[in-house]
Scaffold this motif. Structure first.
Motif, PDB file in Angstrom:
ATOM      1  N   ALA A   1       3.908 -11.249   8.546  1.00 42.55           N
ATOM      2  CA  ALA A   1       4.273 -12.538   9.123  1.00 42.55           C
ATOM      3  C   ALA A   1       4.286 -13.654   8.084  1.00 42.55           C
ATOM      4  CB  ALA A   1       3.310 -12.883  10.253  1.00 42.55           C
ATOM      5  N   GLY A   2       3.932 -13.359   6.848  1.00 35.18           N
ATOM      6  CA  GLY A   2       3.958 -14.365   5.790  1.00 35.18           C
ATOM      7  C   GLY A   2       2.632 -15.014   5.509  1.00 35.18           C
ATOM      8  N   ASP A   3       1.580 -14.537   6.143  1.00 30.78           N
ATOM      9  CA  ASP A   3       0.248 -15.092   5.917  1.00 30.78           C
ATOM     10  C   ASP A   3      -0.445 -14.284   4.822  1.00 30.78           C
ATOM     11  OD1 ASP A   3      -2.127 -16.413   6.029  1.00 30.78           O
ATOM     12  OD2 ASP A   3      -2.772 -15.587   7.965  1.00 30.78           O
ATOM     13  N   GLY A   4      -0.162 -14.629   3.575  1.00 33.80           N
ATOM     14  CA  GLY A   4      -0.742 -13.908   2.453  1.00 33.80           C
ATOM     15  C   GLY A   4       0.021 -12.619   2.160  1.00 33.80           C
ATOM     16  N   TYR A   5      -0.585 -11.784   1.337  1.00 31.36           N
ATOM     17  CA  TYR A   5       0.012 -10.493   1.008  1.00 31.36           C
ATOM     18  C   TYR A   5      -1.087  -9.447   0.972  1.00 31.36           C
ATOM     19  CZ  TYR A   5      -1.743 -11.455  -3.728  1.00 31.36           C
ATOM     20  OH  TYR A   5      -2.538 -11.748  -4.799  1.00 31.36           O
ATOM     21  N   LEU A   6      -0.701  -8.191   1.091  1.00 29.68           N
ATOM     22  CA  LEU A   6      -1.647  -7.081   1.151  1.00 29.68           C
ATOM     23  C   LEU A   6      -1.682  -6.380  -0.196  1.00 29.68           C
ATOM     24  CD1 LEU A   6      -3.492  -5.632   3.215  1.00 29.68           C
ATOM     25  CD2 LEU A   6      -1.615  -4.014   3.585  1.00 29.68           C
ATOM     26  N   TRP A   7      -2.892  -6.106  -0.647  1.00 28.33           N
ATOM     27  CA  TRP A   7      -3.082  -5.387  -1.907  1.00 28.33           C
ATOM     28  C   TRP A   7      -3.734  -4.043  -1.578  1.00 28.33           C
ATOM     29  CZ3 TRP A   7      -6.234  -7.547  -6.679  1.00 28.33           C
ATOM     30  CH2 TRP A   7      -6.126  -6.628  -7.735  1.00 28.33           C
ATOM     31  N   LEU A   8      -2.999  -2.964  -1.840  1.00 29.38           N
ATOM     32  CA  LEU A   8      -3.477  -1.607  -1.595  1.00 29.38           C
ATOM     33  C   LEU A   8      -3.791  -0.946  -2.938  1.00 29.38           C
ATOM     34  CD1 LEU A   8      -0.661  -0.561   0.908  1.00 29.38           C
ATOM     35  CD2 LEU A   8      -2.861  -1.602   1.462  1.00 29.38           C
ATOM     36  N   GLY A   9      -4.882  -0.201  -2.985  1.00 29.22           N
ATOM     37  CA  GLY A   9      -5.289   0.457  -4.223  1.00 29.22           C
ATOM     38  C   GLY A   9      -5.526   1.940  -4.017  1.00 29.22           C
ATOM     39  N   LEU A  10      -4.996   2.760  -4.942  1.00 25.05           N
ATOM     40  CA  LEU A  10      -5.147   4.217  -4.867  1.00 25.05           C
ATOM     41  C   LEU A  10      -5.522   4.754  -6.240  1.00 25.05           C
ATOM     42  CD1 LEU A  10      -2.025   5.181  -2.736  1.00 25.05           C
ATOM     43  CD2 LEU A  10      -4.389   5.384  -2.010  1.00 25.05           C
ATOM     44  N   HIS A  11      -6.180   5.898  -6.230  1.00 21.79           N
ATOM     45  CA  HIS A  11      -6.520   6.598  -7.461  1.00 21.79           C
ATOM     46  C   HIS A  11      -6.175   8.069  -7.286  1.00 21.79           C
ATOM     47  CE1 HIS A  11      -9.736   8.257 -10.404  1.00 21.79           C
ATOM     48  NE2 HIS A  11      -8.585   8.053 -11.023  1.00 21.79           N
ATOM     49  N   ASN A  12      -5.217   8.558  -8.090  1.00 28.61           N
ATOM     50  CA  ASN A  12      -4.736   9.933  -7.999  1.00 28.61           C
ATOM     51  C   ASN A  12      -4.403  10.324  -6.559  1.00 28.61           C
ATOM     52  OD1 ASN A  12      -4.951  10.466 -10.782  1.00 28.61           O
ATOM     53  ND2 ASN A  12      -7.107  11.061 -10.589  1.00 28.61           N
ATOM     54  N   PRO A  13      -3.460   9.645  -5.944  1.00 32.12           N
ATOM     55  CA  PRO A  13      -3.148   9.924  -4.533  1.00 32.12           C
ATOM     56  C   PRO A  13      -2.524  11.302  -4.358  1.00 32.12           C
ATOM     57  CG  PRO A  13      -1.490   8.479  -5.474  1.00 32.12           C
ATOM     58  CD  PRO A  13      -2.557   8.626  -6.515  1.00 32.12           C
ATOM     59  N   SER A  14      -2.749  11.882  -3.209  1.00 30.45           N
ATOM     60  CA  SER A  14      -2.175  13.187  -2.894  1.00 30.45           C
ATOM     61  C   SER A  14      -0.752  13.014  -2.362  1.00 30.45           C
ATOM     62  CB  SER A  14      -3.041  13.899  -1.858  1.00 30.45           C
ATOM     63  OG  SER A  14      -3.028  13.181  -0.632  1.00 30.45           O
ATOM     64  N   GLN A  15      -0.055  14.134  -2.241  1.00 25.45           N
ATOM     65  CA  GLN A  15       1.306  14.112  -1.717  1.00 25.45           C
ATOM     66  C   GLN A  15       1.322  13.619  -0.280  1.00 25.45           C
ATOM     67  OE1 GLN A  15       4.315  15.017  -3.395  1.00 25.45           O
ATOM     68  NE2 GLN A  15       5.166  14.034  -1.588  1.00 25.45           N
ATOM     69  N   ARG A  16       0.345  14.041   0.502  1.00 21.50           N
ATOM     70  CA  ARG A  16       0.293  13.638   1.917  1.00 21.50           C
ATOM     71  C   ARG A  16       0.076  12.140   2.047  1.00 21.50           C
ATOM     72  NH1 ARG A  16      -4.223  15.588   6.417  1.00 21.50           N
ATOM     73  NH2 ARG A  16      -3.491  14.217   8.102  1.00 21.50           N
ATOM     74  N   THR A  17      -0.852  11.631   1.247  1.00 26.96           N
ATOM     75  CA  THR A  17      -1.140  10.194   1.321  1.00 26.96           C
ATOM     76  C   THR A  17       0.084   9.363   0.942  1.00 26.96           C
ATOM     77  OG1 THR A  17      -3.472  10.565   0.812  1.00 26.96           O
ATOM     78  CG2 THR A  17      -2.604   8.355   0.423  1.00 26.96           C
ATOM     79  N   MET A  18       0.724   9.728  -0.165  1.00 26.59           N
ATOM     80  CA  MET A  18       1.880   8.956  -0.611  1.00 26.59           C
ATOM     81  C   MET A  18       3.067   9.113   0.333  1.00 26.59           C
ATOM     82  SD  MET A  18       1.102   7.069  -3.054  1.00 26.59           S
ATOM     83  CE  MET A  18       2.778   6.459  -3.110  1.00 26.59           C
ATOM     84  N   SER A  19       3.211  10.280   0.930  1.00 23.99           N
ATOM     85  CA  SER A  19       4.307  10.466   1.885  1.00 23.99           C
ATOM     86  C   SER A  19       4.118   9.574   3.099  1.00 23.99           C
ATOM     87  CB  SER A  19       4.398  11.935   2.299  1.00 23.99           C
ATOM     88  OG  SER A  19       4.717  12.756   1.192  1.00 23.99           O
ATOM     89  N   ASP A  20       2.881   9.513   3.605  1.00 32.24           N
ATOM     90  CA  ASP A  20       2.607   8.658   4.761  1.00 32.24           C
ATOM     91  C   ASP A  20       2.783   7.184   4.409  1.00 32.24           C
ATOM     92  OD1 ASP A  20       2.118  10.856   6.263  1.00 32.24           O
ATOM     93  OD2 ASP A  20      -0.063  10.725   6.168  1.00 32.24           O
ATOM     94  N   LEU A  21       2.242   6.777   3.244  1.00 30.78           N
ATOM     95  CA  LEU A  21       2.396   5.391   2.828  1.00 30.78           C
ATOM     96  C   LEU A  21       3.866   5.053   2.576  1.00 30.78           C
ATOM     97  CD1 LEU A  21      -0.589   4.889   0.358  1.00 30.78           C
ATOM     98  CD2 LEU A  21      -0.228   3.685   2.511  1.00 30.78           C
ATOM     99  N   GLY A  22       4.562   5.974   1.947  1.00 31.59           N
ATOM    100  CA  GLY A  22       5.973   5.734   1.672  1.00 31.59           C
ATOM    101  C   GLY A  22       6.791   5.579   2.935  1.00 31.59           C
ATOM    102  N   GLU A  23       6.457   6.344   3.974  1.00 38.96           N
ATOM    103  CA  GLU A  23       7.189   6.247   5.238  1.00 38.96           C
ATOM    104  C   GLU A  23       6.945   4.906   5.910  1.00 38.96           C
ATOM    105  OE1 GLU A  23       7.390   8.558   9.567  1.00 38.96           O
ATOM    106  OE2 GLU A  23       6.228   9.391   7.894  1.00 38.96           O
ATOM    107  N   HIS A  24       5.707   4.425   5.859  1.00 35.68           N
ATOM    108  CA  HIS A  24       5.386   3.172   6.537  1.00 35.68           C
ATOM    109  C   HIS A  24       5.808   1.939   5.732  1.00 35.68           C
ATOM    110  CE1 HIS A  24       2.872   5.902   8.885  1.00 35.68           C
ATOM    111  NE2 HIS A  24       2.865   4.965   9.828  1.00 35.68           N
ATOM    112  N   LEU A  25       5.820   2.071   4.403  1.00 34.92           N
ATOM    113  CA  LEU A  25       6.163   0.927   3.569  1.00 34.92           C
ATOM    114  C   LEU A  25       7.609   0.967   3.082  1.00 34.92           C
ATOM    115  CD1 LEU A  25       2.906   0.652   1.406  1.00 34.92           C
ATOM    116  CD2 LEU A  25       3.484  -0.589   3.501  1.00 34.92           C
ATOM    117  N   GLY A  26       8.321   2.014   3.421  1.00 34.11           N
ATOM    118  CA  GLY A  26       9.732   2.097   3.043  1.00 34.11           C
ATOM    119  C   GLY A  26       9.953   2.382   1.571  1.00 34.11           C
ATOM    120  N   MET A  27       9.139   3.257   0.982  1.00 31.78           N
ATOM    121  CA  MET A  27       9.257   3.576  -0.441  1.00 31.78           C
ATOM    122  C   MET A  27      10.285   4.669  -0.670  1.00 31.78           C
ATOM    123  SD  MET A  27       5.281   3.574  -1.649  1.00 31.78           S
ATOM    124  CE  MET A  27       4.234   2.139  -1.379  1.00 31.78           C
TER     125      MET A  27
END
Length: 350
Positions: free
Chosen positions: A51-77
């Motif tokens: 909605a424009g109220d700030g921005y989100l900072w997400l942090g990962l360390h050695n992400p797995s394929q499952r994690t990145m696939s889920d994040l990519g689907e929701h964030l449009g990567m």
């Protein structure tokens, strides 16, 4: 980055979104103008950031394929960016996809050598930054974590510091380049030490260490050199994710990177000259030793030749039965050896 909460399997990005699995080391925070904002959970943080109220900072360390696939689907990567985030990418680069930028920066760190071992001097890692309009995600592969320094730079108060997700990208790159500058300074000291070992009082120069430093410099250059082009692109082209006030900062980072690159190239040339000089010096020392040996052989050849001649079983040899024949031959030996000795000294073979 400090943890404000974990996105568990039951959390979702929106009301209609599918559940997203995220490992425990996944961290997140919501920022606005360099200040961390309170958020009860990630779902509300996502809604506020969208909605424009700030921005989100997400942090990962050695992400797995499952994690990145889920994040990519929701964030449009893009799927290629997801693949790089999982498997890593060995060179710094900048790619633009539909709704976000993908920046890969190679990180370096200097590792002190033990006295009785020759370990790796420059250790490398990878930091990937996904930059959207309302979020930024950092994914670290290997290398030491510098997120506390990045967070401190993001939270630093400044009227001119770029706002929004581009502020996090600038902080990540700035800390990475700080490390490059620090490693370059320490490598300069190593090159000076190599020069002392080569041209010092040691009889045999330590070429092994010199070759090792050169090998580490090549690895260091492979991390620094590709970073110049992406940084130049950031401040010369228009990106919706990069705030206009951020461009001078990225230009300053590009200039610093170019300075480090020039330093590394100069150190490589200096080491190459040191190695060539050391090899030439070793060759000269070998030639000098061979001249000394040849001189000694020539001097000793005089008594050897005369002794061989008078050792033959012949009766009619000059001075063989003379009363003073022995003394004449010895005198010839001494005179011949003395003449050769002074001749070789004159020619600087001895």
């Amino acid at each position: 980055m400090a943890v404000q909460g974990n996105w568990d399997a039951s959390s979702t990005v929106g009301a209609d979104a599918e559940s997203l699995y995220v490992p425990p080391e996944f961290t997140w925070a919501r920022y606005q103008a360099g200040r961390r904002l309170p958020s009860p959970d990630l779902e509300s943080a996502v809604a506020s950031a969208r909605a424009g109220d700030g921005y989100l900072w997400l942090g990962l360390h050695n992400p797995s394929q499952r994690t990145m696939s889920d994040l990519g689907e929701h964030l449009g990567m893009h799927e290629l960016a997801i693949e790089d985030a999982v498997h890593g990418h060995r060179r710094s680069k900048l790619e633009r996809f539909d709704e976000h930028l993908f920046f890969v920066v190679s990180t370096v760190a200097y590792q002190e050598r033990a006295a009785d071992a020759v370990p790796e001097i420059v250790t490398t890692g990878e930091l990937m930054v996904f930059l959207g309009d309302w979020y930024v995600m950092t994914s670290r592969h290997s290398g030491p974590s510098r997120m506390p320094e990045v967070r401190a730079l993001v939270e630093q108060e400044s009227d001119d510091m770029p706002r929004g997700p581009s502020r996090v990208l600038y902080a990540c790159l700035s800390v990475a380049i700080d490390d490059c500058e620090r490693v370059a300074e320490q490598m300069e000291d190593d090159v000076e030490d190599c020069e002392q070992l080569i041209f010092g009082d040691r009889r045999e120069p330590d070429l092994e260490r010199t070759y090792q430093i050169k090998r580490e410099l090549i690895q260091f250059r492979r991390c620094v050199a590709p970073l110049c082009a992406p940084l130049t692109t950031l401040y010369t082209r228009e990106f919706s994710q990069i705030h206009a006030n951020a461009k001078p900062y990225f230009r300053e980072l590009a200039e610093r990177t170019q300075a480090v690159r020039e330093t590394v190239l100069a150190l490589e040339d200096q080491l190459t000259n040191i190695l060539q000089t050391a090899l030439a010096r070793a060759s000269f020392d070998d030639n000098r030793d061979m001249r000394k040996i040849s001189s000694a052989v020539a001097i000793l050849a005089v008594p050897t030749t005369l002794g061989a001649i008078y050792g033959m079983n012949f009766d009619d040899i000059p001075e063989l039965h003379a009363h003073y024949g022995y003394f004449v031959v010895m005198a010839l030996n001494v005179i011949g050896m003395t003449v050769l000795y002074f001749l070789f000294r004159k020619f600087k073979w001895l």
